[in-house]
Design an enzyme around this catalytic site. Structure first.
Site, PDB file in Angstrom:
ATOM      1  N   ARG A 261      -5.825  -0.356  -8.636  1.00 63.47           N
ATOM      2  CA  ARG A 261      -6.020  -1.321  -7.547  1.00 63.47           C
ATOM      3  C   ARG A 261      -7.020  -0.733  -6.549  1.00 63.47           C
ATOM      4  O   ARG A 261      -6.810   0.379  -6.041  1.00 63.47           O
ATOM      5  CB  ARG A 261      -4.695  -1.670  -6.864  1.00 63.47           C
ATOM      6  CG  ARG A 261      -3.730  -2.399  -7.810  1.00 63.47           C
ATOM      7  CD  ARG A 261      -2.650  -3.145  -7.087  1.00 63.47           C
ATOM      8  NE  ARG A 261      -3.155  -4.288  -6.361  1.00 63.47           N
ATOM      9  CZ  ARG A 261      -2.412  -5.018  -5.523  1.00 63.47           C
ATOM     10  NH1 ARG A 261      -1.145  -4.695  -5.321  1.00 63.47           N
ATOM     11  NH2 ARG A 261      -2.926  -6.051  -4.894  1.00 63.47           N
TER      12      ARG A 261
ATOM     13  N   ASN B 162      -6.080  -6.640   5.011  1.00 68.21           N
ATOM     14  CA  ASN B 162      -4.707  -6.944   4.591  1.00 68.21           C
ATOM     15  C   ASN B 162      -4.737  -8.172   3.681  1.00 68.21           C
ATOM     16  O   ASN B 162      -5.799  -8.752   3.411  1.00 68.21           O
ATOM     17  CB  ASN B 162      -3.814  -7.186   5.815  1.00 68.21           C
ATOM     18  CG  ASN B 162      -2.338  -7.266   5.443  1.00 68.21           C
ATOM     19  OD1 ASN B 162      -1.839  -6.413   4.701  1.00 68.21           O
ATOM     20  ND2 ASN B 162      -1.635  -8.268   5.926  1.00 68.21           N
TER      21      ASN B 162
ATOM     22  N   ASP C 239      -3.590  -2.821   4.102  1.00 74.44           N
ATOM     23  CA  ASP C 239      -3.868  -2.022   2.894  1.00 74.44           C
ATOM     24  C   ASP C 239      -4.915  -0.962   3.152  1.00 74.44           C
ATOM     25  O   ASP C 239      -4.994   0.030   2.426  1.00 74.44           O
ATOM     26  CB  ASP C 239      -4.315  -2.926   1.758  1.00 74.44           C
ATOM     27  CG  ASP C 239      -3.139  -3.762   1.295  1.00 74.44           C
ATOM     28  OD1 ASP C 239      -2.839  -4.770   1.950  1.00 74.44           O
ATOM     29  OD2 ASP C 239      -2.488  -3.358   0.323  1.00 74.44           O
TER      30      ASP C 239
ATOM     31  N   GLN D 124       4.312 -13.448  -1.881  1.00 72.44           N
ATOM     32  CA  GLN D 124       5.070 -12.284  -1.424  1.00 72.44           C
ATOM     33  C   GLN D 124       6.012 -12.630  -0.274  1.00 72.44           C
ATOM     34  O   GLN D 124       6.914 -11.869   0.037  1.00 72.44           O
ATOM     35  CB  GLN D 124       4.122 -11.156  -0.992  1.00 72.44           C
ATOM     36  CG  GLN D 124       3.419 -10.434  -2.129  1.00 72.44           C
ATOM     37  CD  GLN D 124       2.066 -11.028  -2.424  1.00 72.44           C
ATOM     38  OE1 GLN D 124       1.826 -12.211  -2.215  1.00 72.44           O
ATOM     39  NE2 GLN D 124       1.147 -10.219  -2.918  1.00 72.44           N
TER      40      GLN D 124
ATOM     41  N   ALA E 126       0.794  -1.230   0.000  1.00 70.94           N
ATOM     42  CA  ALA E 126       0.000   0.000   0.000  1.00 70.94           C
ATOM     43  C   ALA E 126       0.832   1.289   0.000  1.00 70.94           C
ATOM     44  O   ALA E 126       0.603   2.187  -0.829  1.00 70.94           O
ATOM     45  CB  ALA E 126      -0.970  -0.031   1.179  1.00 70.94           C
TER      46      ALA E 126
END
Ligand code: MRU
Length: 364
Positions: free
Chosen positions: A90, A253, A243, A203, A55
């Site tokens: 996004r 998140n 986020d 990630q 973010a």
């Protein structure tokens, strides 16, 4: 933070060429590649297709995207178009909208010829503020790690579990969830990090790569291992990023965060969320029902990318072609499962009153 001894940030301005450099995260951890961005379409692609991600970094990238567009065309129309083009990339990370609004509010009242330099300066300011904010998250989060370290037998590390990548590669520098870890390592405290793999985009590989590149001991674990480690006393603390955090303390998140919060709650393990205040959406009062959850392409689920034995980065299919695919990219953890929120102003309860106590000027 450091990569093989060299200090990097995740985004920077190239003064000589007048473009913006990024670490192209699609290739990590297999390869370390740098890309440059200049046009608004390139910025939109880089955010949507996750060349950059996380973010706070999405917000800083958007600000540089506006700056590059203003250099090419400082008109009202271009300002409006770049705002819309980037805002659509996004939907969940609120830092994107936060940065774009900040740019538009600052630039719109100016005459067009003043916009290129003002937009670039604002992008630099947003990037610098992000670094300082995340440094402060580390300063406050360090106190939690110090407290645990003080209760441990000598020689035993503080074991932190994290999900996704809320590290320096998800911000401009330091990271959010990882900033306390880097501060602890710099303070000479033994820390050991469990990095969740975080399917579908893995990630966790980015987290493991950045920790290892900086010299922080860690293990890469599959998503399903966290509950088991917690049950067996192998996790002292969970710290994740977010986020979008609602004004009531609910935290959105990366998908899977909620399951880790449930496991931590069941095992009485402190579960903290580290966030810059730019991630708080003060207009959302119920995170569970009001935060849009990004649905990403099915190909992220049906395939995995990795390095083949010949060194080539390859993508392979792992699912039957006839299966339906769901790919929600985020979930919401209710504030009641969260021990505390680590912000640049200190640590508070994950509740409306907790956030209002630290940010009285924003609470409604
Ligand atoms: O889809 P991503 O990789 O952009 O999601 C990132 C996360 O969920 C992070 O935990 C969040 O952005 C916080 S980053 C400091």
């Amino acid at each position: 933070m450091r990569v093989d001894g060299t200090h990097y940030r995740s985004i920077w301005f190239n003064h000589a060429s007048g473009d913006v450099g990024i670490i192209d995260q699609r290739w990590l951890p297999s390869e370390f590649r740098i890309a440059t961005l200049q046009t608004r379409a390139q910025f939109a692609t880089a955010i949507r297709d996750m060349w950059v991600r996380g973010a706070p970094l999405i917000g800083a990238t958007a600000a540089y995207g506006v700056a590059m567009e203003m250099t090419a065309d400082p008109s009202d129309r271009a300002l409006d178009e770049v705002w819309h083009m980037l805002n659509e990339t996004r939907p969940t990370a609120i830092n994107l909208r936060w940065a774009l609004d900040r740019c538009r509010n600052h630039l719109a009242p100016m005459p067009p010829d003043a916009r290129p330099s003002a937009a670039l300066q604002l992008a630099h300011d947003i990037a610098e503020e992000d670094v300082e904010t995340n440094r402060m998250l580390g300063v406050h989060g360090l106190s939690l790690i110090k407290d645990i370290a003080a209760r441990k037998p000598p020689g035993e590390p503080v074991r932190v579990l994290t999900h996704c990548n809320a590290g320096w590669l998800a911000t401009v520098d330091w990271g959010t969830a990882t900033s306390p870890v880097y501060h602890a390592a710099e303070a000479g405290i033994d820390v050991y990090v469990y990095a969740d793999e975080t399917r579908p985009r893995n990630q966790g590989g980015i987290t493991a790569w950045e920790l290892g590149s900086h010299g922080v001991p860690h293990a890469y674990i599959v998503d399903n291992a966290g509950g088991h480690l917690m049950q067996h006393g192998m996790v002292d603390l969970v710290i994740v990023g977010t986020d979008r955090t609602a004004a009531n303390g609910d935290v959105c998140n990366k998908i899977g965060t909620y399951l880790k919060a449930l496991a931590a709650h069941d095992n009485q393990i402190p579960f903290y969320v580290a966030l810059p205040s730019s991630t708080i959406d003060w207009s959302v009062h119920d995170g569970m029902s009001e935060i849009p959850i990004e649905e990403r392409p099915a190909a992220e689920v049906t395939t995995v990318q990795g390095k083949a034995s010949d060194g080539e980065v390859v993508t392979i299919e792992i699912t039957p072609a006839f299966s339906d695919i769901n790919n929600p990219a985020f979930d919401v953890t209710p504030g009641r499962l969260i021990t505390g929120l680590i912000t640049e102003r200190g640590i508070c309860d994950a509740s409306a009153s907790g956030l209002a106590g630290l940010f009285p000027e924003r609470a409604t």
